[in-house]
Enzyme design. Structure first.
Site, PDB file in Angstrom:
ATOM      1  N   GLY A  17       0.838  -1.198   0.000  1.00 55.50           N
ATOM      2  CA  GLY A  17       0.000   0.000   0.000  1.00 55.50           C
ATOM      3  C   GLY A  17       0.863   1.234   0.000  1.00 55.50           C
ATOM      4  N   GLY A  19       0.575   5.866   0.485  1.00 48.46           N
ATOM      5  CA  GLY A  19      -0.226   7.030   0.803  1.00 48.46           C
ATOM      6  C   GLY A  19       0.649   8.260   0.879  1.00 48.46           C
ATOM      7  N   GLY A  20       0.073   9.337   1.426  1.00 47.41           N
ATOM      8  CA  GLY A  20       0.806  10.594   1.482  1.00 47.41           C
ATOM      9  C   GLY A  20       1.968  10.561   2.444  1.00 47.41           C
ATOM     10  N   PHE A  21       1.951   9.629   3.419  1.00 42.19           N
ATOM     11  CA  PHE A  21       3.018   9.580   4.407  1.00 42.19           C
ATOM     12  C   PHE A  21       4.152   8.635   4.002  1.00 42.19           C
ATOM     13  CE2 PHE A  21      -0.729  10.805   6.825  1.00 42.19           C
ATOM     14  CZ  PHE A  21      -0.263  11.938   7.482  1.00 42.19           C
ATOM     15  N   GLY A  22       3.885   7.702   3.146  1.00 45.90           N
ATOM     16  CA  GLY A  22       4.931   6.755   2.780  1.00 45.90           C
ATOM     17  C   GLY A  22       4.347   5.535   2.091  1.00 45.90           C
ATOM     18  N   LYS A  41       7.256  -0.711   6.724  1.00 45.14           N
ATOM     19  CA  LYS A  41       6.594   0.579   6.517  1.00 45.14           C
ATOM     20  C   LYS A  41       7.666   1.649   6.365  1.00 45.14           C
ATOM     21  CE  LYS A  41       2.345  -0.667   8.867  1.00 45.14           C
ATOM     22  NZ  LYS A  41       1.364  -0.329   9.920  1.00 45.14           N
ATOM     23  N   ASP A 139      -7.186   5.525  13.046  1.00 47.56           N
ATOM     24  CA  ASP A 139      -7.675   5.113  11.720  1.00 47.56           C
ATOM     25  C   ASP A 139      -8.302   3.728  11.798  1.00 47.56           C
ATOM     26  OD1 ASP A 139      -8.255   5.398   9.068  1.00 47.56           O
ATOM     27  OD2 ASP A 139      -6.267   4.825   8.354  1.00 47.56           O
TER      28      ASP A 139
END
Length: 519
Positions: A17, A19-22, A41, A139
């Site tokens: 996956g 996203g904006g964070f990594g 991650k 989340d």
């Protein structure tokens, strides 16, 4: 990144996956036998500024230490390693073999209440552990709940420091802290959207997952009350009042109105998860009350029997005294008789029911026996009255009898100085009732399913419940999916839980109606 070897140990296999964070990768640990699978991650800092990197590094280390503590729970992935490489940060976590919960939450496929209660309890136990360690997930959603393959347990994932680190930026040569709003629309409450999450924010998200399971609808499909901001969902679910009340409190718009801890929510769910426990408690209480009543009755019977034995004994003593007197003294005054009676030695009877050695000691203990029995009876009667409330029909009948005098009662005694006057009962102004709508087609309304009664469409429940099959009298008013009724009780009920039945017109009436229209 595919095929890259991170920290000279973890080889990236595929992307899980991003996203904006990594990014999140599936990797293999090349330094362990069998190259077991793990999750990596990757956090990319927003700035390369040295001061920013120093702050981000400190926060990253702190969050890694927190994740290390959380990994002690069986239903949270363990933290295997964390490291920094090329001024970028990496977390290595245990891989959970299973499927996300959103695979089970199929549209238009509602879960049963027992399934929802079991899910809520299982996740609440995990959240209780997480919150105790000072962590808010932020989340919580079906995608972050993994159904583990080998034991079918739910595992809470995605705790990464990616979310916990508060991003920093340098503005106007000054360090300014910015709180990033993290969450998913539909599961994220208002305070979390403003960047101020609380432990009850996780409870809100879990409540929305429970509602999604009950209704088969995505949380983004529900409307909100324009005045209160509360989610409108109950009309789409077949749910008991007890479970609906728990879920409604979990998803209250204002965080102070929700359960303030996972433990509090678990306590509210306990009677629903174990209904037999409440029944067993009621049975034990009822049995104890019966024992109290039985023991009180037996104690009172023993006291009465003792009194009768004492009276019989005194009578026999008096007769024996009279027979022993000379014939000339048979007519002596009663005072002499009592003096002679007092000198007669008492007969040694058999042991009394109360266990007293001789009747000569009973009179001194009789007040204590009577007092103890009376207290026992009063306590038993009080407990019985609390456990078994009076019958509503009996109360209604009593009230009617007291409120309305019987005109046919012939043996009533007239009050003084009013023998020739006619008494009229006190009449109070009747409580106004809503107007009853007369349906021109002769249609009737009945409850299709049991429903709570509300004072108004936007007010709380009155506590009255109208069961299925009960016929209603409607006033014709409708608002926000509710209809107003005047009987069997006055209030508002869900319209979609009622059934409207209209008689079919016969042919003769149809012809008359047609001819009248032609004329």
């Amino acid at each position: 990144m595919i095929g890259a070897l991170l920290d000279q140990r973890y080889q990236v296999v595929r992307v899980l996956g991003q996203g904006g964070f990594g990014h999140t990768y599936i990797a293999e640990d090349t330094r362990r036998p069998g190259n077991p699978t793990c999750v990596v991650k990757h956090l990319k800092p927003a700035s390369r500024d040295p001061e920013f990197l120093q702050i981000a590094r400190r926060l990253f280390t702190r969050e890694a230490e927190t994740l290390e503590k959380l990994g002690n729970h069986d239903q949270i992935p363990r933290l295997l390693a964390y490291f920094e490489e090329n001024q970028e940060f990496y977390l290595v976590e245990e891989f959970i073999d299973g499927h996300p919960l959103n695979v089970e939450l199929e549209p238009s496929q509602p879960w049963s209440e027992s399934q929802v209660i079991q899910l809520l309890q299982e996740v609440l136990y995990i959240l209780d552990f997480v919150h105790t360690n000072g962590v808010i997930h932020r989340d919580l959603k079906p995608e972050n709940l993994i159904r583990r393959k080998h034991d079918n347990k739910v595992v809470l994932v995605d705790f990464g420091a990616v979310k916990q680190v508060q991003m920093q930026s340098i503005v106007a040569q000054e360090l300014v802290k910015e709180t990033v709003a993290i969450g998913t629309p539909g599961y994220m409450p208002s305070e979390q959207g403003q960047g101020r999450p609380r432990t009850s924010s996780d409870l809100y998200a879990l409540g929305m997952i429970g509602i999604q399971a009950l209704t088969g609808m995505n949380p983004t499909q529900f409307g909100e009350d324009p005045d209160t901001g509360e989610i409108i969902w109950q009309q789409y679910a077949q749910v008991s009042d007890a479970l609906a009340a728990v879920l409604a409190k979990m998803v209250r718009h204002y965080f102070k109105y929700r359960y303030q801890s996972a433990t509090e929510a678990l306590q509210a769910l306990e009677p629903l998860a174990n209904p037999n426990a409440a029944k067993a408690f009621a049975a034990i209480a009822s049995q104890r009350v019966r024992y109290y009543l039985r023991d009180g009755y037996q104690s009172a019977s023993k006291v009465l029997q003792t009194i009768q034995n004492i009276s019989a004994l005194k009578t026999r003593q008096a007769i024996a005294t009279l027979k022993s007197l000379p014939s000339g003294q048979a007519a002596l005054p009663s005072s002499n008789l009592m003096e002679e009676t007092a000198t007669v030695p008492p007969v040694q009877p058999s042991r009394s029911p109360m266990g007293v050695g001789s009747f000569s000691t009973i009179p001194s203990k009789l007040p204590l026996i009577l007092g103890t029995s009376a207290v026992t009876l009063v306590i038993a009667a009080g407990i019985f009255s609390m456990v078994r409330p009076p019958s509503p029909s009996a109360v209604t009948t009593t009230n009617k009898t007291n409120a309305i005098p019987d005109p046919n009662k012939s043996n009533s005694t007239p009050e003084p100085n009013k023998s020739n006057s006619t008494s009229t009962p006190n009449q109070s102004d009747p409580k106004p009732e809503p107007e009853k709508a007369q349906d021109p087609n002769g249609c009737t309304f009945t409850m299709r399913r049991a429903s709570n009664v509300r004072e108004s469409p936007r007010s709380k429940k009155t506590g009255e419940v109208i069961k299925s099959g009960i016929q209603l009298t409607v006033t014709g008013k409708e608002e926000n999916g509710y209809i107003e009724i005047s009987s069997p009780v006055q209030g508002w009920v869900y319209k979609n839980r009622t059934k409207k039945t209209c008689p079919k017109p016969n042919k003769a009436d149809a012809k008359k109606s047609a001819s009248s229209k032609e004329n």
